[in-house]
Design a protein around this motif. Structure first.
Motif, PDB file in Angstrom:
ATOM      1  N   VAL A  49     144.057  54.983 -21.343  1.00  0.00           N
ATOM      2  CA  VAL A  49     144.300  53.656 -20.780  1.00  0.00           C
ATOM      3  C   VAL A  49     145.775  53.288 -20.915  1.00  0.00           C
ATOM      4  N   LEU A  50     146.391  53.658 -22.033  1.00  0.00           N
ATOM      5  CA  LEU A  50     147.811  53.352 -22.257  1.00  0.00           C
ATOM      6  C   LEU A  50     148.737  54.255 -21.451  1.00  0.00           C
ATOM      7  N   GLY A  51     148.185  55.319 -20.876  1.00  0.00           N
ATOM      8  CA  GLY A  51     149.002  56.218 -20.082  1.00  0.00           C
ATOM      9  C   GLY A  51     149.877  57.144 -20.884  1.00  0.00           C
ATOM     10  N   VAL A  52     149.431  57.513 -22.089  1.00  0.00           N
ATOM     11  CA  VAL A  52     150.195  58.434 -22.938  1.00  0.00           C
ATOM     12  C   VAL A  52     149.341  59.652 -23.253  1.00  0.00           C
ATOM     13  N   THR A  53     149.989  60.709 -23.718  1.00  0.00           N
ATOM     14  CA  THR A  53     149.255  61.903 -24.108  1.00  0.00           C
ATOM     15  C   THR A  53     148.386  61.591 -25.321  1.00  0.00           C
ATOM     16  N   PRO A  54     147.071  61.839 -25.245  1.00  0.00           N
ATOM     17  CA  PRO A  54     146.203  61.537 -26.393  1.00  0.00           C
ATOM     18  C   PRO A  54     146.690  62.211 -27.663  1.00  0.00           C
ATOM     19  N   THR A  55     146.661  61.459 -28.761  1.00  0.00           N
ATOM     20  CA  THR A  55     147.123  61.976 -30.045  1.00  0.00           C
ATOM     21  C   THR A  55     146.396  63.253 -30.426  1.00  0.00           C
ATOM     22  N   ALA A  56     145.099  63.337 -30.083  1.00  0.00           N
ATOM     23  CA  ALA A  56     144.311  64.511 -30.447  1.00  0.00           C
ATOM     24  C   ALA A  56     144.849  65.779 -29.800  1.00  0.00           C
ATOM     25  N   PHE A  57     145.504  65.649 -28.633  1.00  0.00           N
ATOM     26  CA  PHE A  57     146.050  66.816 -27.942  1.00  0.00           C
ATOM     27  C   PHE A  57     147.525  67.015 -28.241  1.00  0.00           C
ATOM     28  N   ASP A  58     148.194  65.948 -28.644  1.00  0.00           N
ATOM     29  CA  ASP A  58     149.624  66.038 -28.930  1.00  0.00           C
ATOM     30  C   ASP A  58     149.878  66.605 -30.317  1.00  0.00           C
ATOM     31  N   ASP A  59     148.953  66.340 -31.264  1.00  0.00           N
ATOM     32  CA  ASP A  59     149.104  66.818 -32.638  1.00  0.00           C
ATOM     33  C   ASP A  59     147.866  67.628 -33.011  1.00  0.00           C
ATOM     34  N   PRO A  60     147.949  68.959 -33.045  1.00  0.00           N
ATOM     35  CA  PRO A  60     146.779  69.816 -33.280  1.00  0.00           C
ATOM     36  C   PRO A  60     146.077  69.555 -34.612  1.00  0.00           C
ATOM     37  N   VAL A  61     146.737  68.896 -35.572  1.00  0.00           N
ATOM     38  CA  VAL A  61     146.097  68.662 -36.860  1.00  0.00           C
ATOM     39  C   VAL A  61     144.849  67.798 -36.699  1.00  0.00           C
ATOM     40  N   TYR A  62     144.780  67.006 -35.631  1.00  0.00           N
ATOM     41  CA  TYR A  62     143.615  66.161 -35.405  1.00  0.00           C
ATOM     42  C   TYR A  62     142.377  66.962 -34.994  1.00  0.00           C
ATOM     43  N   LEU A  63     142.571  68.217 -34.630  1.00  0.00           N
ATOM     44  CA  LEU A  63     141.436  69.060 -34.272  1.00  0.00           C
ATOM     45  C   LEU A  63     140.787  69.695 -35.498  1.00  0.00           C
ATOM     46  N   LEU A  64     141.447  69.625 -36.651  1.00  0.00           N
ATOM     47  CA  LEU A  64     140.899  70.249 -37.860  1.00  0.00           C
ATOM     48  C   LEU A  64     139.704  69.488 -38.443  1.00  0.00           C
ATOM     49  N   VAL A 104     147.057  47.981 -32.949  1.00  0.00           N
ATOM     50  CA  VAL A 104     148.495  48.083 -33.196  1.00  0.00           C
ATOM     51  C   VAL A 104     149.142  49.030 -32.184  1.00  0.00           C
ATOM     52  N   THR A 105     148.505  50.171 -31.928  1.00  0.00           N
ATOM     53  CA  THR A 105     149.048  51.124 -30.959  1.00  0.00           C
ATOM     54  C   THR A 105     149.180  50.484 -29.585  1.00  0.00           C
ATOM     55  N   ALA A 106     148.155  49.723 -29.188  1.00  0.00           N
ATOM     56  CA  ALA A 106     148.211  49.055 -27.887  1.00  0.00           C
ATOM     57  C   ALA A 106     149.327  48.023 -27.840  1.00  0.00           C
ATOM     58  N   LEU A 107     149.488  47.267 -28.911  1.00  0.00           N
ATOM     59  CA  LEU A 107     150.557  46.270 -28.958  1.00  0.00           C
ATOM     60  C   LEU A 107     151.936  46.926 -28.911  1.00  0.00           C
ATOM     61  N   GLU A 108     152.079  48.048 -29.597  1.00  0.00           N
ATOM     62  CA  GLU A 108     153.361  48.759 -29.596  1.00  0.00           C
ATOM     63  C   GLU A 108     153.719  49.300 -28.214  1.00  0.00           C
TER      64      GLU A 108
END
Length: 212
Positions: A49-64, A104-108
């Protein structure tokens, strides 16, 4: 430290998804997919919705964390099921954390307060909603005997209100997350629930089939 708590939240949400997959008799691939959807789904929807690369795909540590949840359920399914109450406690902690960090992420990213609060709510409850829909069961979000969305909605709204008056900071976000956590735990302990959709509720009944 924020990353550690975030990953723990993903893990315990993913654990609930993998446990549901085990109860439904899914294979290990289904367990991984359902666990990942539960742990990461809300954040992915928010980022899209924010139009950014999802954190889960941008930082592989979230897949662990989802992978770790699959391993835990595969080898320790019986013991984990017996500890359902602690899992609900950690789920409540993840709910509090994600609804605040989501807002907070949305506000930023420049979203208005109403949109930011809705995205905070989506981050908190989105993964569980996707899990239940994919697993073909009534979503916990709509359980009339439980409070799930309201604490998250309150937390996201508080964050946006504090930002509107210039109050920001990690400790403030932690305090709001703790409040959401406390409300969720109290609702489980005392069986709090929101009013039904109609003032006079009736038992659910099957609608008659339309004439052919």
């Amino acid at each position: 430290m924020a990353l550690v708590f975030d990953l723990l939240g993903v893990f315990f949400f993913a654990l609930s998804g993998s446990l549901l997959a085990a109860r439904r008799g899914f294979d290990i691939v289904g367990s991984l997919l359902l666990g990942s959807l539960t742990g990461l789904g809300g954040g992915v929807v928010r980022d899209i919705v924010l139009g950014v690369t999802p954190t889960a795909f941008d930082d592989p540590v979230y897949l662990l964390p989802p992978l770790a949840a699959v391993v835990v359920v595969y080898f320790l399914h019986g013991p984990v099921r017996r500890f359902r109450r602690p899992i609900l406690v950690f789920d409540a902690a993840g709910l509090g954390l994600f609804c605040t960090t989501g807002a907070v992420t949305a506000l930023e990213h420049g979203m208005n307060p109403v949109a930011a609060a809705l995205l905070g709510l989506t981050t908190g409850v989105g993964g569980g909603l996707l899990r239940d829909v994919v697993a073909n069961r009534d979503p916990q979000l709509f359980d009339p005997g439980d409070l799930y969305a309201l604490p998250a909605m309150l937390g996201a709204a508080l964050i946006t209100a504090f930002w509107a008056v210039g109050w920001r900071g990690v400790w403030l976000e932690a305090a709001v997350a703790a409040l959401v956590f406390a409300l969720r735990i109290l609702s489980l302990r005392f069986h709090w629930h929101a009013p039904h959709a109609a003032r006079t509720s009736h038992p659910a009944r099957t609608e008659p089939a339309p004439p052919r």
